[in-house]
Design a protein around this motif. Sequence first.
Motif, PDB file in Angstrom:
ATOM      1  N   THR A  87     -46.219 -21.180-122.363  1.00  0.00           N
ATOM      2  CA  THR A  87     -45.653 -20.030-123.062  1.00  0.00           C
ATOM      3  C   THR A  87     -46.680 -19.309-123.939  1.00  0.00           C
ATOM      4  N   GLY A  88     -47.903 -19.859-124.020  1.00  0.00           N
ATOM      5  CA  GLY A  88     -48.955 -19.206-124.794  1.00  0.00           C
ATOM      6  C   GLY A  88     -49.417 -17.917-124.131  1.00  0.00           C
ATOM      7  N   ARG A  89     -50.251 -17.171-124.814  1.00  0.00           N
ATOM      8  CA  ARG A  89     -50.668 -15.868-124.305  1.00  0.00           C
ATOM      9  C   ARG A  89     -51.688 -15.970-123.173  1.00  0.00           C
ATOM     10  N   CYS A  90     -52.694 -16.819-123.350  1.00  0.00           N
ATOM     11  CA  CYS A  90     -53.717 -17.037-122.304  1.00  0.00           C
ATOM     12  C   CYS A  90     -54.341 -15.730-121.816  1.00  0.00           C
ATOM     13  N   LYS A  91     -54.354 -14.710-122.671  1.00  0.00           N
ATOM     14  CA  LYS A  91     -54.841 -13.399-122.229  1.00  0.00           C
ATOM     15  C   LYS A  91     -56.327 -13.391-121.912  1.00  0.00           C
ATOM     16  N   GLU A  92     -57.073 -14.253-122.586  1.00  0.00           N
ATOM     17  CA  GLU A  92     -58.522 -14.285-122.346  1.00  0.00           C
ATOM     18  C   GLU A  92     -58.857 -15.124-121.120  1.00  0.00           C
ATOM     19  N   ILE A  93     -57.856 -15.783-120.546  1.00  0.00           N
ATOM     20  CA  ILE A  93     -58.047 -16.611-119.347  1.00  0.00           C
ATOM     21  C   ILE A  93     -57.488 -15.917-118.115  1.00  0.00           C
ATOM     22  N   LEU A  94     -56.225 -15.505-118.190  1.00  0.00           N
ATOM     23  CA  LEU A  94     -55.547 -14.893-117.043  1.00  0.00           C
ATOM     24  C   LEU A  94     -55.875 -13.405-116.977  1.00  0.00           C
ATOM     25  N   ILE A  95     -57.035 -13.136-116.444  1.00  0.00           N
ATOM     26  CA  ILE A  95     -57.550 -11.775-116.314  1.00  0.00           C
ATOM     27  C   ILE A  95     -57.408 -11.342-114.852  1.00  0.00           C
ATOM     28  N   PRO A  96     -56.865 -10.157-114.585  1.00  0.00           N
ATOM     29  CA  PRO A  96     -56.709  -9.710-113.196  1.00  0.00           C
ATOM     30  C   PRO A  96     -58.000  -9.864-112.390  1.00  0.00           C
ATOM     31  N   GLY A  97     -57.862 -10.508-111.236  1.00  0.00           N
ATOM     32  CA  GLY A  97     -59.008 -10.731-110.368  1.00  0.00           C
ATOM     33  C   GLY A  97     -59.628 -12.104-110.482  1.00  0.00           C
ATOM     34  N   CYS A  98     -59.277 -12.859-111.536  1.00  0.00           N
ATOM     35  CA  CYS A  98     -59.867 -14.191-111.690  1.00  0.00           C
ATOM     36  C   CYS A  98     -59.270 -15.162-110.669  1.00  0.00           C
ATOM     37  N   THR A  99     -59.951 -16.278-110.470  1.00  0.00           N
ATOM     38  CA  THR A  99     -59.464 -17.310-109.564  1.00  0.00           C
ATOM     39  C   THR A  99     -58.602 -18.295-110.332  1.00  0.00           C
ATOM     40  N   VAL A 100     -57.405 -18.574-109.815  1.00  0.00           N
ATOM     41  CA  VAL A 100     -56.492 -19.514-110.454  1.00  0.00           C
ATOM     42  C   VAL A 100     -56.116 -20.616-109.464  1.00  0.00           C
ATOM     43  N   ILE A 101     -55.631 -21.724-110.020  1.00  0.00           N
ATOM     44  CA  ILE A 101     -55.236 -22.871-109.218  1.00  0.00           C
ATOM     45  C   ILE A 101     -53.713 -23.000-109.245  1.00  0.00           C
ATOM     46  N   LEU A 102     -53.136 -23.117-108.068  1.00  0.00           N
ATOM     47  CA  LEU A 102     -51.700 -23.311-107.937  1.00  0.00           C
ATOM     48  C   LEU A 102     -51.407 -24.739-107.504  1.00  0.00           C
ATOM     49  N   ARG A 103     -50.322 -25.286-108.036  1.00  0.00           N
ATOM     50  CA  ARG A 103     -49.824 -26.592-107.600  1.00  0.00           C
ATOM     51  C   ARG A 103     -48.520 -26.369-106.846  1.00  0.00           C
ATOM     52  N   GLU A 104     -48.449 -26.891-105.639  1.00  0.00           N
ATOM     53  CA  GLU A 104     -47.260 -26.698-104.818  1.00  0.00           C
ATOM     54  C   GLU A 104     -46.100 -27.538-105.334  1.00  0.00           C
ATOM     55  N   GLU A 105     -44.950 -26.902-105.474  1.00  0.00           N
ATOM     56  CA  GLU A 105     -43.737 -27.573-105.920  1.00  0.00           C
ATOM     57  C   GLU A 105     -42.658 -27.390-104.854  1.00  0.00           C
ATOM     58  N   ASN A 106     -41.776 -28.360-104.746  1.00  0.00           N
ATOM     59  CA  ASN A 106     -40.769 -28.297-103.688  1.00  0.00           C
ATOM     60  C   ASN A 106     -39.359 -28.501-104.211  1.00  0.00           C
ATOM     61  N   GLY A 107     -39.128 -28.107-105.463  1.00  0.00           N
ATOM     62  CA  GLY A 107     -37.792 -28.250-106.022  1.00  0.00           C
ATOM     63  C   GLY A 107     -36.774 -27.395-105.288  1.00  0.00           C
ATOM     64  N   VAL A 108     -35.603 -27.962-105.040  1.00  0.00           N
ATOM     65  CA  VAL A 108     -34.579 -27.264-104.259  1.00  0.00           C
ATOM     66  C   VAL A 108     -34.116 -25.983-104.935  1.00  0.00           C
ATOM     67  N   ASN A 109     -33.968 -26.025-106.255  1.00  0.00           N
ATOM     68  CA  ASN A 109     -33.405 -24.880-106.976  1.00  0.00           C
ATOM     69  C   ASN A 109     -34.459 -23.955-107.583  1.00  0.00           C
ATOM     70  N   ARG A 110     -35.723 -24.173-107.237  1.00  0.00           N
ATOM     71  CA  ARG A 110     -36.791 -23.337-107.784  1.00  0.00           C
ATOM     72  C   ARG A 110     -36.767 -21.931-107.181  1.00  0.00           C
ATOM     73  N   LYS A 111     -37.150 -20.958-108.010  1.00  0.00           N
ATOM     74  CA  LYS A 111     -37.297 -19.588-107.542  1.00  0.00           C
ATOM     75  C   LYS A 111     -38.683 -19.347-106.955  1.00  0.00           C
ATOM     76  N   THR A 112     -39.638 -20.194-107.331  1.00  0.00           N
ATOM     77  CA  THR A 112     -41.011 -20.037-106.862  1.00  0.00           C
ATOM     78  C   THR A 112     -41.493 -21.335-106.233  1.00  0.00           C
ATOM     79  N   LYS A 113     -42.435 -21.226-105.314  1.00  0.00           N
ATOM     80  CA  LYS A 113     -42.954 -22.403-104.618  1.00  0.00           C
ATOM     81  C   LYS A 113     -44.104 -23.055-105.357  1.00  0.00           C
ATOM     82  N   TYR A 114     -44.764 -22.285-106.270  1.00  0.00           N
ATOM     83  CA  TYR A 114     -45.980 -22.780-106.903  1.00  0.00           C
ATOM     84  C   TYR A 114     -45.919 -22.647-108.419  1.00  0.00           C
ATOM     85  N   ASP A 115     -46.635 -23.573-109.093  1.00  0.00           N
ATOM     86  CA  ASP A 115     -46.941 -23.460-110.518  1.00  0.00           C
ATOM     87  C   ASP A 115     -48.405 -23.073-110.665  1.00  0.00           C
TER      88      ASP A 115
END
Length: 230
Positions: A37-65
Amino acid sequence: MNIEKNTISVQFINRPNRFQAYVKLNNEIIMVHVPNTGRCKEILIPGCTVILREENGVNRKTKYDLIAAYKGDKLINIDSQIPNKVVHEALIQKKIKKLKRFTNIEREKNYGNSRFDFKLTDSKGGIYYLEVKGVTYEEDGKAKFPDAPTDRGRKHLIELIDVKNEGMNAGVMFVLQMDNMKSFSPYDSMDYKFGEALRKAKESQVDIFAYECNVAEKFITISNEIDVIL
């Protein structure tokens, strides 16, 4: 600790709110969950490379964290659930020098009206309450917390002082979710009240620890203790 689930690296697009972000995966723009829930504005900059972790929860709206991002060449883990897990691992493995004597480790324990991340007990019945804070903000190799105002964080410090005043031991551990840090300090210009509370906790003999981590796309583990500058 190892990250057992599948991970992939993708391009970050934007973050419209605290819990959602958009990334580019196989030339498709998809929505992912942001477990921070933090801002992370200096990290999450458009175009940067990020790492996703695959999740398989039945009721999830998204597949990745979205669990980590590259800030230049530095990989920073931003998963807010990780610090407690790596501290638990470090406590079991006796990596935290001052806390080696504690043999019983309990998580999420209440004390009065408070709930702390850990309650530790040694062989003589001595009790130690430990609160953990994850740190993702750094500037020129100097880590700071918080990256957004936190009344909840300040309340935890006051509660740890109460524990000390009741004759027990207490500490707060800042887990730097990155490596090669020079020092840790409260981010006073972001939340001066938190910094004041941290200095008051120090005066009240609450232990203040800062540990950096070895971070990779598939694991994160506590490594070195870092100087705390208040």
